[in-house]
Design an enzyme around this catalytic site. Structure first.
Site, mmCIF file in Angstrom:
data_model
loop_
_atom_site.group_PDB
_atom_site.id
_atom_site.type_symbol
_atom_site.label_atom_id
_atom_site.label_comp_id
_atom_site.label_asym_id
_atom_site.label_seq_id
_atom_site.Cartn_x
_atom_site.Cartn_y
_atom_site.Cartn_z
ATOM 1 N N GLU A 191 2.135 -0.441 10.047
ATOM 2 C CA GLU A 191 0.700 -0.725 10.193
ATOM 3 C C GLU A 191 -0.049 0.478 10.758
ATOM 4 O OE1 GLU A 191 -0.796 -4.105 9.301
ATOM 5 O OE2 GLU A 191 1.017 -3.557 8.217
ATOM 6 N N GLU A 236 3.662 4.147 -0.370
ATOM 7 C CA GLU A 236 4.571 4.669 -1.396
ATOM 8 C C GLU A 236 5.473 5.719 -0.769
ATOM 9 O OE1 GLU A 236 2.414 6.012 -4.833
ATOM 10 O OE2 GLU A 236 1.327 4.106 -5.052
ATOM 11 N N GLY A 267 22.324 -2.148 32.376
ATOM 12 C CA GLY A 267 23.409 -1.180 32.377
ATOM 13 C C GLY A 267 24.280 -1.313 31.137
ATOM 14 N N GLY A 268 25.585 -1.317 31.325
ATOM 15 C CA GLY A 268 26.502 -1.418 30.193
ATOM 16 C C GLY A 268 26.304 -2.696 29.395
ATOM 17 N N GLN A 301 18.287 -0.502 30.499
ATOM 18 C CA GLN A 301 18.720 0.261 31.673
ATOM 19 C C GLN A 301 19.061 -0.665 32.842
ATOM 20 O OE1 GLN A 301 19.058 3.481 31.275
ATOM 21 N NE2 GLN A 301 19.808 3.960 33.320
ATOM 22 N N LEU A 308 0.828 -1.202 0.000
ATOM 23 C CA LEU A 308 0.000 0.000 0.000
ATOM 24 C C LEU A 308 0.868 1.260 0.000
ATOM 25 C CD1 LEU A 308 -2.845 1.350 0.325
ATOM 26 C CD2 LEU A 308 -2.493 1.175 2.808
ATOM 27 N N PHE A 327 8.815 0.461 1.375
ATOM 28 C CA PHE A 327 8.749 -0.111 2.725
ATOM 29 C C PHE A 327 7.836 -1.336 2.784
ATOM 30 C CE2 PHE A 327 9.303 4.597 3.609
ATOM 31 C CZ PHE A 327 10.682 4.514 3.741
ATOM 32 N N ILE A 328 7.940 -2.207 1.790
ATOM 33 C CA ILE A 328 7.079 -3.375 1.728
ATOM 34 C C ILE A 328 7.763 -4.576 2.377
ATOM 35 C CG2 ILE A 328 5.746 -4.885 0.230
ATOM 36 C CD1 ILE A 328 4.919 -1.828 0.331
#
Length: 393
Positions: A366, A127, A342-343, A339, A125, A156-157
Site C-alpha cells: 500500500e 507490476e 529471548g530465545g 527480545q 495495480l 504481488f496481488i
C-alpha cells in the site's frame, strides 16, 4: 482501551469482533501461518457473523457504521492473526474502486455481494517493473468495438486466486503516462485471464499473493470504472482510503505483540522476581505501549475525519501519516517483543516471531514507508503554499 472514542453501538460491535478473534481465530493463527493455506473457514466466519458488512453502507447491505469501526475491526482481528485481519483490509481495498468510481448499476451489481462476503475483492495495480511508479505500467487495454482487450501482467496481488472480482489498472493510451491509465472490473473466469503463480512469503503466509496474466482478455465496455484516462486518479483516491486498513493491521500486530510480551514478562522470573519488574524490561514495555497508543491516535483520527465527511484532499496526509506511524511501530514493537522473550521469542512455539514476520510487510505494501514520507512532505508543502498565498491575498 484507554481513550475510547467509540459510541455504545460501535463498542458493542467491536467487542463482538474481539470475541470472535480471541475465541475462533486465535486458535487457528499458528496453523494458518504454518500451512500457508488461505483460511476459508475465517472467511466463512466473517460471512456468518456479518463482519464484512462493517465495511459497507446500509444501502449496499452493510452496517453503515463507518470507517472508524471498520478500522477497529481490522485491528482487533490482527491482534491475533494478521492474515485474517488482511482479509478484511483487502475486502475494503478491492471494493473502493466501485465505491468511489463505479456507476449506480456497477455498485448495485457488486457491492451487496462484497458486503455479504459472497465475493472477495482484489486490487491489481502493481507490476514487476512498476511498483511506486505507476506510469511505468505495461499492461494495456485496447478498445475493440464495445469491448476492451487486456494484455499484460500484474505482480504481488493480494487475494490472487481467491478473489471473485479484480479491480485492474491498464493503459488505454500507452503514450500518455498517468493520464493514459484506466480502471476495469475483471472476473476470474474471463477467458484470457489467469493466475500464473503464487508467492512464498516471509509473513502473512495464509494470504495469497500472486501474479495475474492477461492475454487477449476481453471484457465489456460496461466493466470500465469511470472515464478513460481517469484510472490513476482513482487509484490514488483508493490508496488514500485503503492505506489506513494496512495501518489498522499493523496496529493490531503491535498491540498483540505488546500484550503477549507483557503477559510473558509478568510470569517469567529471573533473579527471584518477574522480569517485568526489571527496569530494562519495564522500560521496553512502557515504550511499546506508548508508541502503540500514539499510532492508534493517528489511525483513529483518520477514521473520525473520514466519518465526518472531511474533503478527500485533506485525507491524503492523514492517511499517509497513519500508515507510516503504524507500520514503523508494528515492526519496532514486534522486534522488542521477540527480545523480551529471548530465545523463546525466536521459536515458532510462541507467536511473537510470527508477529515480527507479519509486521514487515506493513512497511512495504500500500505504498512503502519511503513513499509515505514523500506524500506527507508534498502535502505539507501544498499547505504551506496555500497559507502563504492566503496571507498575500
Amino acid at each position: 482501551m484507554p481513550w475510547d472514542v467509540l459510541t455504545d453501538e460501535q463498542r458493542e460491535l467491536r467487542d463482538h469482533v474481539r470475541t470472535l478473534a480471541r475465541e475462533r481465530i486465535a486458535p487457528r493463527a499458528a496453523e494458518i501461518d504454518a500451512s500457508h493455506e488461505f483460511p476459508w473457514d475465517v472467511v466463512e466466519l466473517f460471512r456468518d457473523q456479518g463482519v464484512f458488512g462493517l465495511l459497507f453502507s446500509e444501502e449496499h447491505g452493510g452496517t453503515g457504521t463507518g470507517t472508524l469501526l471498520a478500522l477497529v475491526a481490522i485491528e482487533e482481528v490482527s491482534k491475533v492473526c494478521a492474515t485474517s485481519g488482511l482479509i478484511l483490509a483487502v475486502q475494503e481495498l478491492g471494493s473502493l474502486g466501485l465505491k468511489l468510481g463505479g456507476t449506480e448499476e456497477q455498485r448495485a451489481a457488486w457491492l451487496p455481494r462484497l458486503a455479504s462476503g459472497e465475493v472477495l475483492g482484489a486490487y491489481a495495480l502493481t507490476e514487476a517493473g512498476s511498483g511506486s511508479d505507476s506510469a511505468a505500467m505495461r499492461t494495456t487495454a485496447r478498445r475493440d468495438d464495445r469491448e476492451y482487450v487486456l494484455d499484460g501482467s500484474k505482480r504481488f496481488i493480494t487475494n490472487a486466486g481467491v478473489a471473485g472480482l479484480y479491480t485492474v489498472f491498464a493503459k488505454t493510451d500507452p503514450d500518455a503516462g498517468h493520464a493514459g491509465i484506466s480502471a476495469f472490473l475483471v472476473e476470474p473466469d474471463t477467458p484470457g485471464f489467469e493466475v500464473a503463480r503464487l508467492e512464498e512469503k516471509l509473513g502473512i503466509a495464509g494470504s495469497t499473493t500472486g501474479e495475474l496474466v492477461f492475454e487477449g482478455c476481453r471484457i465489456p465496455e460496461s466493466n470500465r470504472l469511470g472515464e478513460e484516462g481517469t484510472g490513476f486518479k482513482l487509484a490514488m483516491r483508493i490508496l488514500d482510503r485503503s492505506r489506513p486498513g494496512v495501518a489498522a493491521q499493523a496496529l493490531g500486530i503491535a498491540q498483540g505483540a505488546t500484550d503477549y510480551a507483557l503477559e510473558y514478562a509478568r510470569t517469567r522470573e529471573t533473579m527471584g522476581k518477574p522480569i517485568a519488574q526489571h527496569q530494562l524490561i519495564a522500560a521496553k514495555l512502557a515504550d511499546m505501549e506508548t508508541t502503540t497508543e500514539a499510532a492508534r491516535g493517528l489511525l483513529y483520527r483518520f477514521g473520525q475525519m473520514a466519518d465526518a465527511g472531511v474533503p478527500e484532499a485533506e485525507l491524503t496526509k492523514a492517511s499517509a501519516m497513519a500508515k507510516l506511524m503504524c507500520g514503523d511501530v508494528a515492526m519496532e514493537v514486534a522486534t522488542e517483543a521477540v527480545q523480551i522473550l529471548g530465545g523463546y521469542g525466536y521459536v515458532k512455539e510462541y507467536p511473537v516471531e510470527r508477529f515480527m514476520r507479519d509486521a514487515k510487510i506493513t512497511q512495504i505494501y500500500e505504498g512503502t514507508q519511503e513513499v509515505q514520507r514523500l506524500v506527507i512532505a508534498r502535502e505539507m508543502l501544498k499547505e504551506s503554499r496555500a497559507f502563504l498565498l492566503a496571507g498575500v491575498a
